[in-house]
Design a protein around this motif. Structure first.
Motif, mmCIF file in Angstrom:
data_model
loop_
_atom_site.group_PDB
_atom_site.id
_atom_site.type_symbol
_atom_site.label_atom_id
_atom_site.label_comp_id
_atom_site.label_asym_id
_atom_site.label_seq_id
_atom_site.Cartn_x
_atom_site.Cartn_y
_atom_site.Cartn_z
ATOM 1 N N ARG A 78 0.807 -1.160 -0.005
ATOM 2 C CA ARG A 78 0.116 -0.093 0.116
ATOM 3 C C ARG A 78 0.798 1.237 -0.164
ATOM 4 N NH1 ARG A 78 -3.869 -0.706 4.698
ATOM 5 N NH2 ARG A 78 -4.941 1.363 3.969
ATOM 6 N N TRP A 79 2.068 1.158 0.605
ATOM 7 C CA TRP A 79 2.892 2.364 0.555
ATOM 8 C C TRP A 79 4.311 2.131 -0.153
ATOM 9 C CZ3 TRP A 79 0.867 0.036 5.143
ATOM 10 C CH2 TRP A 79 -0.339 0.859 5.829
ATOM 11 N N CYS A 80 4.856 3.362 -0.665
ATOM 12 C CA CYS A 80 6.105 3.205 -1.456
ATOM 13 C C CYS A 80 7.124 2.432 -0.581
ATOM 14 C CB CYS A 80 6.318 4.507 -2.059
ATOM 15 S SG CYS A 80 6.684 5.663 -0.597
ATOM 16 N N ASP A 81 7.270 3.033 0.583
ATOM 17 C CA ASP A 81 8.188 2.412 1.698
ATOM 18 C C ASP A 81 7.567 2.243 2.846
ATOM 19 O OD1 ASP A 81 10.515 2.100 3.308
ATOM 20 O OD2 ASP A 81 11.597 3.272 1.845
ATOM 21 N N MET A 82 7.702 0.970 3.335
ATOM 22 C CA MET A 82 7.109 0.528 4.573
ATOM 23 C C MET A 82 7.531 1.225 5.675
ATOM 24 S SD MET A 82 4.527 -1.127 5.876
ATOM 25 C CE MET A 82 4.157 -0.889 7.510
ATOM 26 N N ASP A 83 8.974 1.581 5.678
ATOM 27 C CA ASP A 83 9.637 1.978 7.041
ATOM 28 C C ASP A 83 9.419 3.952 6.895
ATOM 29 O OD1 ASP A 83 10.834 -0.241 7.648
ATOM 30 O OD2 ASP A 83 12.784 -0.142 6.249
ATOM 31 N N VAL A 84 9.122 4.161 5.591
ATOM 32 C CA VAL A 84 8.804 5.638 5.722
ATOM 33 C C VAL A 84 7.137 6.095 5.809
ATOM 34 C CG1 VAL A 84 9.152 7.932 4.398
ATOM 35 C CG2 VAL A 84 11.067 6.098 4.278
ATOM 36 N N CYS A 85 6.705 5.538 4.621
ATOM 37 C CA CYS A 85 5.019 6.169 4.495
ATOM 38 C C CYS A 85 4.370 5.157 5.182
ATOM 39 C CB CYS A 85 4.638 6.191 3.138
ATOM 40 S SG CYS A 85 5.271 7.522 2.278
ATOM 41 N N GLY A 86 4.724 3.769 5.063
ATOM 42 C CA GLY A 86 3.907 2.879 5.886
ATOM 43 C C GLY A 86 3.822 3.170 7.498
ATOM 44 N N ALA A 87 5.084 3.530 8.074
ATOM 45 C CA ALA A 87 5.300 3.691 9.417
ATOM 46 C C ALA A 87 4.727 4.780 9.811
ATOM 47 C CB ALA A 87 6.752 3.749 10.105
ATOM 48 N N ARG A 88 4.787 5.919 8.978
ATOM 49 C CA ARG A 88 4.054 7.275 9.288
ATOM 50 C C ARG A 88 2.511 7.237 9.294
ATOM 51 N NH1 ARG A 88 8.261 11.163 5.923
ATOM 52 N NH2 ARG A 88 9.906 10.923 7.470
ATOM 53 N N GLU A 89 2.198 6.477 8.223
ATOM 54 C CA GLU A 89 0.397 6.483 8.405
ATOM 55 C C GLU A 89 0.115 5.510 9.310
ATOM 56 O OE1 GLU A 89 -2.895 7.227 6.450
ATOM 57 O OE2 GLU A 89 -1.056 7.783 5.836
ATOM 58 N N LYS A 90 0.731 4.669 9.596
ATOM 59 C CA LYS A 90 0.221 3.585 10.827
ATOM 60 C C LYS A 90 0.211 4.413 12.265
ATOM 61 C CE LYS A 90 1.039 -1.062 8.899
ATOM 62 N NZ LYS A 90 1.680 -2.389 9.443
ATOM 63 N N SER A 91 1.149 5.250 12.376
ATOM 64 C CA SER A 91 1.285 6.103 13.608
ATOM 65 C C SER A 91 0.275 7.009 13.578
ATOM 66 C CB SER A 91 2.626 6.491 13.921
ATOM 67 O OG SER A 91 3.144 7.585 12.910
ATOM 68 N N ALA A 92 -0.021 7.578 12.384
ATOM 69 C CA ALA A 92 -1.015 8.556 12.050
ATOM 70 C C ALA A 92 -2.420 8.139 12.543
ATOM 71 C CB ALA A 92 -1.013 9.287 11.006
ATOM 72 N N ARG A 93 -2.522 6.839 12.239
ATOM 73 C CA ARG A 93 -4.007 6.132 12.301
ATOM 74 C C ARG A 93 -3.914 6.055 13.866
ATOM 75 N NH1 ARG A 93 -4.181 2.228 7.049
ATOM 76 N NH2 ARG A 93 -4.385 3.872 5.632
ATOM 77 N N ALA A 94 -3.051 5.490 14.434
ATOM 78 C CA ALA A 94 -3.064 5.141 16.038
ATOM 79 C C ALA A 94 -3.301 6.496 16.734
ATOM 80 C CB ALA A 94 -1.627 4.398 16.357
ATOM 81 N N TYR A 95 -2.665 7.423 16.335
ATOM 82 C CA TYR A 95 -2.844 8.816 16.962
ATOM 83 C C TYR A 95 -4.277 9.162 16.834
ATOM 84 C CZ TYR A 95 -2.513 13.928 17.827
ATOM 85 O OH TYR A 95 -2.652 15.026 18.387
ATOM 86 N N ARG A 96 -4.797 8.987 15.603
ATOM 87 C CA ARG A 96 -6.390 9.531 15.341
ATOM 88 C C ARG A 96 -7.264 8.809 16.202
ATOM 89 N NH1 ARG A 96 -4.476 10.282 10.014
ATOM 90 N NH2 ARG A 96 -5.191 8.374 9.213
ATOM 91 N N ARG A 97 -6.973 7.305 16.370
ATOM 92 C CA ARG A 97 -7.897 6.253 17.121
ATOM 93 C C ARG A 97 -7.637 6.845 18.514
ATOM 94 N NH1 ARG A 97 -5.847 2.188 14.209
ATOM 95 N NH2 ARG A 97 -4.174 1.587 15.521
ATOM 96 N N ARG A 98 -6.399 7.265 19.192
ATOM 97 C CA ARG A 98 -6.391 7.642 20.477
ATOM 98 C C ARG A 98 -7.140 8.748 20.703
ATOM 99 N NH1 ARG A 98 -0.896 6.341 20.258
ATOM 100 N NH2 ARG A 98 -0.344 8.271 19.553
ATOM 101 N N LEU A 99 -7.057 9.966 19.715
ATOM 102 C CA LEU A 99 -8.017 11.233 19.963
ATOM 103 C C LEU A 99 -9.584 10.943 19.868
ATOM 104 C CD1 LEU A 99 -6.109 13.759 17.467
ATOM 105 C CD2 LEU A 99 -6.273 13.850 20.083
ATOM 106 N N ALA A 100 -9.667 9.925 18.965
ATOM 107 C CA ALA A 100 -11.284 9.461 19.078
ATOM 108 C C ALA A 100 -11.616 8.914 20.614
ATOM 109 C CB ALA A 100 -11.607 8.560 17.948
ATOM 110 N N GLN A 101 -10.778 8.264 20.989
ATOM 111 C CA GLN A 101 -11.104 7.641 22.404
ATOM 112 C C GLN A 101 -11.342 8.323 23.311
ATOM 113 O OE1 GLN A 101 -8.085 4.703 22.952
ATOM 114 N NE2 GLN A 101 -9.161 3.221 21.605
ATOM 115 N N HIS A 102 -10.475 9.600 23.272
ATOM 116 C CA HIS A 102 -10.573 10.644 24.580
ATOM 117 C C HIS A 102 -11.516 11.949 24.267
ATOM 118 C CE1 HIS A 102 -7.417 8.602 26.708
ATOM 119 N NE2 HIS A 102 -6.581 8.612 25.473
ATOM 120 N N ALA A 103 -12.209 11.779 23.047
ATOM 121 C CA ALA A 103 -13.125 12.900 22.671
ATOM 122 C C ALA A 103 -14.731 12.732 23.443
ATOM 123 C CB ALA A 103 -13.545 12.769 21.256
#
Ligand SMILES: [Zn+2]
Length: 110
Positions: free
Chosen positions: A85-110
């Motif tokens: 799904r990403w050009c580079d798992m270590d760059v875009c994949g890792a950033r996208e996964k951490s961004a999704r985890a961050y959004r999930r944490r925000l949603a849980q605290h909303a």
């Protein structure tokens, strides 16, 4: 898979028509699409012929755009099941996964 998003498919087909792509058989059993036109139309036709060959040999399915919105870099998916799904798992994949985890944490605290 080729898609017709935003008329891209039609523009590629039109480029092939302007180039006058035609099959050329060669000794030794080889065949290729070659443009009758020269110049820019011919150059674009050669690219359309490359896409045609990639669709025919199945390699086109491995050519993708990175799913990260700020990237969209084209890459060749080497995975056997075409799941990349990403050009580079270590760059875009890792950033996208951490961004999704961050959004999930925000949603849980909303
Ligand atoms: Zn990317």
């Amino acid at each position: 898979m080729l898609s017709g998003d935003d008329g891209a498919l039609e523009r590629v087909n039109e480029a092939g028509e302007r180039a006058g792509l035609r099959p050329v058989l060669r000794r030794g059993g080889e065949s290729a699409l070659e443009p009758a036109a020269g110049g820019v139309d011919g150059a674009l036709g050669r690219l359309v012929a490359i896409v045609h060959g990639a669709v025919a040999d199945g390699s086109w399915a491995h050519l993708k755009a990175c799913e990260r919105d700020s990237c969209r870099w084209a890459f060749y998916d080497h995975s056997k099941n075409h799941s990349g799904r990403w050009c580079d798992m270590d760059v875009c994949g890792a950033r996208e996964k951490s961004a999704r985890a961050y959004r999930r944490r925000l949603a849980q605290h909303a």
